[in-house]
Design a protein around this motif. Structure first.
Motif, PDB file in Angstrom:
ATOM      1  N   ARG A 109       0.865  -1.165   0.087  1.00  0.00           N
ATOM      2  CA  ARG A 109      -0.056   0.012  -0.027  1.00  0.00           C
ATOM      3  C   ARG A 109       0.789   1.368   0.019  1.00  0.00           C
ATOM      4  NH1 ARG A 109      -1.202   3.492   3.751  1.00  0.00           N
ATOM      5  NH2 ARG A 109      -0.309   2.032   5.255  1.00  0.00           N
ATOM      6  N   GLU A 110       1.746   1.235   0.915  1.00  0.00           N
ATOM      7  CA  GLU A 110       2.724   2.347   0.940  1.00  0.00           C
ATOM      8  C   GLU A 110       3.616   2.458  -0.609  1.00  0.00           C
ATOM      9  OE1 GLU A 110       4.156   2.535   5.535  1.00  0.00           O
ATOM     10  OE2 GLU A 110       5.172   0.974   4.222  1.00  0.00           O
ATOM     11  N   LEU A 111       4.048   1.434  -1.001  1.00  0.00           N
ATOM     12  CA  LEU A 111       4.501   1.451  -2.462  1.00  0.00           C
ATOM     13  C   LEU A 111       3.601   2.144  -3.410  1.00  0.00           C
ATOM     14  CD1 LEU A 111       6.669  -1.635  -3.057  1.00  0.00           C
ATOM     15  CD2 LEU A 111       7.556   0.962  -2.996  1.00  0.00           C
ATOM     16  N   ARG A 112       2.499   1.591  -3.367  1.00  0.00           N
ATOM     17  CA  ARG A 112       1.263   2.187  -4.301  1.00  0.00           C
ATOM     18  C   ARG A 112       1.293   3.762  -4.019  1.00  0.00           C
ATOM     19  NH1 ARG A 112      -2.257  -0.930  -3.220  1.00  0.00           N
ATOM     20  NH2 ARG A 112      -3.638   0.294  -1.803  1.00  0.00           N
ATOM     21  N   TYR A 113       1.040   4.168  -2.809  1.00  0.00           N
ATOM     22  CA  TYR A 113       1.127   5.690  -2.541  1.00  0.00           C
ATOM     23  C   TYR A 113       2.192   6.262  -3.161  1.00  0.00           C
ATOM     24  CZ  TYR A 113      -3.005   4.496   0.492  1.00  0.00           C
ATOM     25  OH  TYR A 113      -4.190   4.278   1.002  1.00  0.00           O
ATOM     26  N   PHE A 114       3.336   5.966  -2.645  1.00  0.00           N
ATOM     27  CA  PHE A 114       4.377   6.756  -3.337  1.00  0.00           C
ATOM     28  C   PHE A 114       4.670   6.621  -4.711  1.00  0.00           C
ATOM     29  CE2 PHE A 114       9.056   6.357  -4.489  1.00  0.00           C
ATOM     30  CZ  PHE A 114       9.207   7.871  -4.352  1.00  0.00           C
ATOM     31  N   VAL A 115       4.405   5.532  -5.515  1.00  0.00           N
ATOM     32  CA  VAL A 115       4.499   5.724  -6.879  1.00  0.00           C
ATOM     33  C   VAL A 115       3.457   6.563  -7.369  1.00  0.00           C
ATOM     34  CG1 VAL A 115       4.124   4.206  -8.926  1.00  0.00           C
ATOM     35  CG2 VAL A 115       5.360   3.104  -7.159  1.00  0.00           C
ATOM     36  N   ALA A 116       2.362   6.630  -6.804  1.00  0.00           N
ATOM     37  CA  ALA A 116       1.256   7.698  -7.360  1.00  0.00           C
ATOM     38  C   ALA A 116       1.680   9.053  -7.133  1.00  0.00           C
ATOM     39  CB  ALA A 116       0.100   7.489  -7.038  1.00  0.00           C
ATOM     40  N   VAL A 117       2.430   9.440  -6.033  1.00  0.00           N
ATOM     41  CA  VAL A 117       3.138  10.779  -5.869  1.00  0.00           C
ATOM     42  C   VAL A 117       4.285  11.021  -6.724  1.00  0.00           C
ATOM     43  CG1 VAL A 117       3.895  12.315  -4.091  1.00  0.00           C
ATOM     44  CG2 VAL A 117       2.008  10.763  -3.565  1.00  0.00           C
ATOM     45  N   ALA A 118       5.174   9.969  -6.899  1.00  0.00           N
ATOM     46  CA  ALA A 118       6.148  10.045  -7.736  1.00  0.00           C
ATOM     47  C   ALA A 118       5.889  10.349  -9.153  1.00  0.00           C
ATOM     48  CB  ALA A 118       7.064   9.010  -7.568  1.00  0.00           C
ATOM     49  N   GLU A 119       4.967   9.880  -9.648  1.00  0.00           N
ATOM     50  CA  GLU A 119       4.454   9.737 -11.139  1.00  0.00           C
ATOM     51  C   GLU A 119       3.752  11.230 -11.428  1.00  0.00           C
ATOM     52  OE1 GLU A 119       4.249   5.328 -12.482  1.00  0.00           O
ATOM     53  OE2 GLU A 119       2.505   6.319 -11.908  1.00  0.00           O
ATOM     54  N   THR A 176      13.836  13.064  -4.991  1.00  0.00           N
ATOM     55  CA  THR A 176      15.409  13.022  -4.478  1.00  0.00           C
ATOM     56  C   THR A 176      15.847  11.910  -5.057  1.00  0.00           C
ATOM     57  OG1 THR A 176      15.015  11.576  -2.551  1.00  0.00           O
ATOM     58  CG2 THR A 176      14.884  13.891  -2.301  1.00  0.00           C
ATOM     59  N   GLY A 177      17.535  11.769  -4.910  1.00  0.00           N
ATOM     60  CA  GLY A 177      18.344  10.451  -5.842  1.00  0.00           C
ATOM     61  C   GLY A 177      17.590   9.177  -5.166  1.00  0.00           C
ATOM     62  N   SER A 178      17.109   9.295  -3.830  1.00  0.00           N
ATOM     63  CA  SER A 178      16.763   7.929  -3.159  1.00  0.00           C
ATOM     64  C   SER A 178      15.014   7.828  -3.711  1.00  0.00           C
ATOM     65  CB  SER A 178      16.629   8.137  -1.671  1.00  0.00           C
ATOM     66  OG  SER A 178      17.721   8.350  -1.238  1.00  0.00           O
ATOM     67  N   GLY A 179      14.257   8.907  -3.879  1.00  0.00           N
ATOM     68  CA  GLY A 179      12.995   8.874  -4.555  1.00  0.00           C
ATOM     69  C   GLY A 179      13.087   8.186  -6.061  1.00  0.00           C
ATOM     70  N   HIS A 180      14.180   8.548  -6.903  1.00  0.00           N
ATOM     71  CA  HIS A 180      14.309   8.015  -7.998  1.00  0.00           C
ATOM     72  C   HIS A 180      14.268   6.445  -7.832  1.00  0.00           C
ATOM     73  CE1 HIS A 180      13.981  11.265 -10.852  1.00  0.00           C
ATOM     74  NE2 HIS A 180      14.757  12.082 -10.120  1.00  0.00           N
ATOM     75  N   VAL A 181      15.416   6.048  -7.049  1.00  0.00           N
ATOM     76  CA  VAL A 181      15.400   4.629  -6.875  1.00  0.00           C
ATOM     77  C   VAL A 181      14.481   3.767  -6.486  1.00  0.00           C
ATOM     78  CG1 VAL A 181      16.831   2.895  -5.580  1.00  0.00           C
ATOM     79  CG2 VAL A 181      18.015   4.968  -6.247  1.00  0.00           C
ATOM     80  N   LEU A 182      13.644   4.326  -5.328  1.00  0.00           N
ATOM     81  CA  LEU A 182      12.430   3.653  -5.010  1.00  0.00           C
ATOM     82  C   LEU A 182      11.304   3.885  -6.010  1.00  0.00           C
ATOM     83  CD1 LEU A 182      10.955   2.347  -2.862  1.00  0.00           C
ATOM     84  CD2 LEU A 182      10.197   4.311  -1.765  1.00  0.00           C
ATOM     85  N   LEU A 183      11.230   4.811  -6.993  1.00  0.00           N
ATOM     86  CA  LEU A 183      10.303   4.691  -7.998  1.00  0.00           C
ATOM     87  C   LEU A 183      10.495   3.668  -8.882  1.00  0.00           C
ATOM     88  CD1 LEU A 183       7.980   6.015  -9.589  1.00  0.00           C
ATOM     89  CD2 LEU A 183       9.443   7.503 -10.641  1.00  0.00           C
ATOM     90  N   ARG A 184      11.728   3.548  -9.198  1.00  0.00           N
ATOM     91  CA  ARG A 184      12.136   2.246 -10.226  1.00  0.00           C
ATOM     92  C   ARG A 184      11.969   1.112  -9.603  1.00  0.00           C
ATOM     93  NH1 ARG A 184      17.017   3.495 -10.837  1.00  0.00           N
ATOM     94  NH2 ARG A 184      17.895   2.085  -9.106  1.00  0.00           N
ATOM     95  N   THR A 221       8.726  -2.150 -10.245  1.00  0.00           N
ATOM     96  CA  THR A 221       9.003  -3.472 -10.295  1.00  0.00           C
ATOM     97  C   THR A 221       8.361  -4.356  -9.557  1.00  0.00           C
ATOM     98  OG1 THR A 221      11.037  -2.873 -11.321  1.00  0.00           O
ATOM     99  CG2 THR A 221      11.056  -5.009 -10.403  1.00  0.00           C
ATOM    100  N   VAL A 222       8.425  -3.893  -8.167  1.00  0.00           N
ATOM    101  CA  VAL A 222       7.694  -4.925  -7.181  1.00  0.00           C
ATOM    102  C   VAL A 222       6.059  -4.898  -7.360  1.00  0.00           C
ATOM    103  CG1 VAL A 222       7.012  -4.862  -4.649  1.00  0.00           C
ATOM    104  CG2 VAL A 222       9.241  -4.430  -5.359  1.00  0.00           C
ATOM    105  N   LEU A 223       5.502  -3.699  -7.558  1.00  0.00           N
ATOM    106  CA  LEU A 223       3.913  -3.622  -7.797  1.00  0.00           C
ATOM    107  C   LEU A 223       3.705  -4.322  -8.819  1.00  0.00           C
ATOM    108  CD1 LEU A 223       3.194   0.255  -7.094  1.00  0.00           C
ATOM    109  CD2 LEU A 223       2.841  -1.938  -5.411  1.00  0.00           C
ATOM    110  N   ALA A 224       4.355  -4.321 -10.130  1.00  0.00           N
ATOM    111  CA  ALA A 224       4.227  -5.186 -11.287  1.00  0.00           C
ATOM    112  C   ALA A 224       4.420  -6.616 -11.047  1.00  0.00           C
ATOM    113  CB  ALA A 224       5.205  -4.797 -12.223  1.00  0.00           C
ATOM    114  N   ALA A 225       5.265  -7.078 -10.161  1.00  0.00           N
ATOM    115  CA  ALA A 225       5.483  -8.395  -9.784  1.00  0.00           C
ATOM    116  C   ALA A 225       4.265  -8.918  -9.015  1.00  0.00           C
ATOM    117  CB  ALA A 225       6.691  -8.789  -9.089  1.00  0.00           C
TER     118      ALA A 225
END
Length: 292
Positions: free
Chosen positions: A4-14, A58-66, A70-74
């Motif tokens: 859920r947290e990943l989904r939230y973060f990816v939405a904000v990052a995109e 941020t740099g860390s944000g770019h890494v987590l977005l990538r 991948t994790v959400l797709a898997a």
């Protein structure tokens, strides 16, 4: 870290906007902001820079977005494969509509002649859809075309390599030529190349029309709105009014059968073995078969 947290973060990052991301997720903005702040505390790093002008990764944000994508797709693919595992035995094969028709027919006929075939549901796709469906777990295998598609993260078996041809309006001066080169096509006035969708469904910038399928492409060429460079096998799907000329220096196109490396399926292994037998590949690279 929760999905859920990943989904939230990816939405904000995109979206790079908390309000738009909250609307996309169907939640209020305050709990979304709290969830992102909690994720940053848990990871011990800042993921998003926020100021009056907006949001930036941020740099860390770019890494987590990538990694998060991948994790959400898997996870989505695992859910889809699990649901389909409870259905009656069968295979779903994705192929681009209008592409590799003879090759596809030969593969399906040979598979049906095996002693242990299962029904094959053929999913005919628009440009670029086969890879996405395969990665999402919606299909068991897909016919992909290199270099247009990518097999990154997938197992695959090469089936056929062919040259490429130019599609031109039948009355165009170059249509009578025995062969062409890419530079000649790139210099054509008022006859741009088409724009095909990327893996995410977006289109690159450019003057040419956005192409969804082979029927649209063929019609636009016949109407004199563009030219296109396609695999040689596209000849069989063209409408009247389209001329075909070999392109001497265009990179060849290789059709492959691709599947998820985590697949555990006897029917899929049978389909890959059939492809190896019919098209002379080197072996079913990486298909793991369970004991059922």
């Amino acid at each position: 870290m929760e999905t859920r947290e990943l989904r939230y973060f990816v939405a904000v990052a995109e979206e790079l906007h908390f309000g738009r991301a909250a609307r996309r997720l169907g939640i209020a903005q305050p709990p979304l902001s709290r969830a992102i702040a909690q994720l940053e505390r848990r990871l011990g790093t800042v993921l998003l820079e926020r100021d009056s002008r907006g949001v930036a990764l941020t740099g860390s944000g770019h890494v987590l977005l990538r990694e998060g994508r991948t994790v959400l797709a898997a996870v989505a693919a695992a859910e889809a494969r699990t649901r389909r595992a409870g259905q009656p035995p069968g295979l779903v094969l994705a192929a681009k509509a209008g592409a590799s028709t003879e090759l596809l027919a030969a593969l399906l006929d040979a598979y049906a002649a095996r002693p242990d075939p299962v029904p094959v549901d053929l999913r005919l796709c628009r440009f670029g859809e086969q890879s996405r469906l395969l990665r999402e777990g919606a299909v068991d295998a897909a016919l992909l075309h290199l270099p247009f598609d990518t097999t990154e993260g997938l197992d695959s078996e090469e089936l056929h390599t062919e040259g490429r041809v130019a599609l031109l309006p039948a009355g165009h001066p170059l249509a009578a030529r025995p062969a062409l080169r890419l530079a000649e096509l790139a210099a054509l006035p008022h006859l741009p190349a088409p724009r095909f969708p990327r893996r995410d469904g977006s289109y690159p910038d450019g003057p040419g029309p956005e192409i969804r399928d082979t029927t649209q492409l063929s019609q636009l060429v016949a109407l004199g709105r563009m030219h296109a460079v396609l695999p040689e096998s596209a000849r069989s799907q063209l409408r009247p009014g389209v001329a075909v000329v070999p392109v001497l220096d265009a990179p060849p196109v290789t059709t492959v059968l691709a599947w998820d490396p985590a697949a555990r399926s006897r029917p899929l292994a049978g389909l890959v073995r059939t492809a190896v037998e019919v098209f002379g590949g080197g072996g079913p690279n990486g298909v793991v078969v369970d004991g059922s």
